[in-house]
Scaffold this motif. Sequence first.
Motif, PDB file in Angstrom:
ATOM      1  N   THR A  50       0.708  -1.173   0.073  1.00  0.00           N
ATOM      2  CA  THR A  50      -0.008   0.171   0.060  1.00  0.00           C
ATOM      3  C   THR A  50       0.804   1.187   0.081  1.00  0.00           C
ATOM      4  O   THR A  50       0.469   2.354  -0.746  1.00  0.00           O
ATOM      5  CB  THR A  50      -1.031  -0.063   1.229  1.00  0.00           C
ATOM      6  OG1 THR A  50      -1.751  -1.171   1.180  1.00  0.00           O
ATOM      7  CG2 THR A  50      -1.782   1.390   1.153  1.00  0.00           C
ATOM      8  N   ALA A  51       1.857   1.331   0.730  1.00  0.00           N
ATOM      9  CA  ALA A  51       2.791   2.627   0.667  1.00  0.00           C
ATOM     10  C   ALA A  51       3.283   2.767  -0.477  1.00  0.00           C
ATOM     11  O   ALA A  51       3.479   3.888  -1.004  1.00  0.00           O
ATOM     12  CB  ALA A  51       3.941   2.242   2.017  1.00  0.00           C
ATOM     13  N   SER A  52       3.996   1.878  -1.085  1.00  0.00           N
ATOM     14  CA  SER A  52       4.607   1.982  -2.535  1.00  0.00           C
ATOM     15  C   SER A  52       3.519   2.500  -3.497  1.00  0.00           C
ATOM     16  O   SER A  52       3.795   3.352  -4.326  1.00  0.00           O
ATOM     17  CB  SER A  52       5.123   0.731  -2.969  1.00  0.00           C
ATOM     18  OG  SER A  52       6.137   0.246  -2.076  1.00  0.00           O
ATOM     19  N   ILE A  53       2.372   1.884  -3.317  1.00  0.00           N
ATOM     20  CA  ILE A  53       1.098   2.431  -4.461  1.00  0.00           C
ATOM     21  C   ILE A  53       0.919   3.647  -4.046  1.00  0.00           C
ATOM     22  O   ILE A  53       0.652   4.605  -5.093  1.00  0.00           O
ATOM     23  CB  ILE A  53      -0.002   1.428  -4.029  1.00  0.00           C
ATOM     24  CG1 ILE A  53       0.370   0.188  -4.833  1.00  0.00           C
ATOM     25  CG2 ILE A  53      -0.969   2.074  -5.058  1.00  0.00           C
ATOM     26  CD1 ILE A  53      -0.616  -0.915  -4.400  1.00  0.00           C
ATOM     27  N   ARG A  54       0.780   4.021  -2.789  1.00  0.00           N
ATOM     28  CA  ARG A  54       0.247   5.387  -2.714  1.00  0.00           C
ATOM     29  C   ARG A  54       1.494   6.484  -3.068  1.00  0.00           C
ATOM     30  O   ARG A  54       1.283   7.559  -3.462  1.00  0.00           O
ATOM     31  CB  ARG A  54       0.071   5.762  -0.999  1.00  0.00           C
ATOM     32  CG  ARG A  54      -0.347   6.886  -0.606  1.00  0.00           C
ATOM     33  CD  ARG A  54      -0.607   6.922   0.874  1.00  0.00           C
ATOM     34  NE  ARG A  54      -1.433   6.189   1.345  1.00  0.00           N
ATOM     35  CZ  ARG A  54      -1.314   5.156   2.212  1.00  0.00           C
ATOM     36  NH1 ARG A  54      -0.038   4.765   2.584  1.00  0.00           N
ATOM     37  NH2 ARG A  54      -2.374   4.130   2.704  1.00  0.00           N
TER      38      ARG A  54
END
Length: 286
Positions: A50-54
């Motif tokens: 999730t952090a990378s996608i955000r």
Amino acid sequence: MVSKIVVRRIGIIVLLIITLPLAVVYSWSTIILNKTYNIPLSVTHIPNDTASIREGERLTRIAHCAHCHGDKFTGGLVGKVDYVAEFIAPNITGILSGYTNEELQRLIKDGVKKNGQSVYVMPSIMYHGMKEESVAKIIAYLRTLHPLPSSAGVPASSTYYPLGRLQIIEGKIKSMASTYDHNARGPFDQHDTSEVAFGKYLVMTSCTSCHGINLKGKTGFTPDLIIATAYTKDKFIHLLQTGEGGLGRKTLGMMSDIAKGHLCYLHNNEMCAIYAYLETGPSQKN
């Protein structure tokens, strides 16, 4: 009295005089447009957390992808020059499924499409210098987009009129893939952790599509970035955050739009680093 046969022959000759050069220009420019580039694919790991996608979403904002492709990435009109061309940014959501991750990376960094042909509008020369991990996060975010219909009234691809095709032949309109060395290293130097070096990386991967690779600006379009030194750091950061200019001008046209819609996604330390680099007057050194 001139016979009908003579008139007909004159008409045919006039028609040939007009159509033959046009046919040559169209055929020659089509060959150039269809030229393929042998840029090899490279293996890339795409994160799915999730952090990378955000972060990938934030990076697409900073790179002002939506400025051309639209907020939902369904395509948009980049610009129209009468008698020259109508430049179109395609519907990204519609082409994603046809690309592998490696092909997307090549498209972004090298401006080469799946079929080997070059893009003509997308500023891949700016994205070429992006860290691979950043490009991977952008791809991770793009993979979350669902296919959507193309923006209403936007053609599927760019159109080049006769004058534009002549400019392609003359080299005034160039394919993006032909404009830079694809083997060249980008501005990121992992061994230089200074604020100025970080600022250089951010400027070269966020500002050059409008202000030019030498940051001197483009005549009648954007100013030399030396203008940043006329701002205090606080005023410059305010500009990036809000789009409100200084120096007696509150609205700065497209710069205000880019700041409000895209550069405002920069973190404060990134804005400070950009200012630190621009304070060194890089455009005056080129």
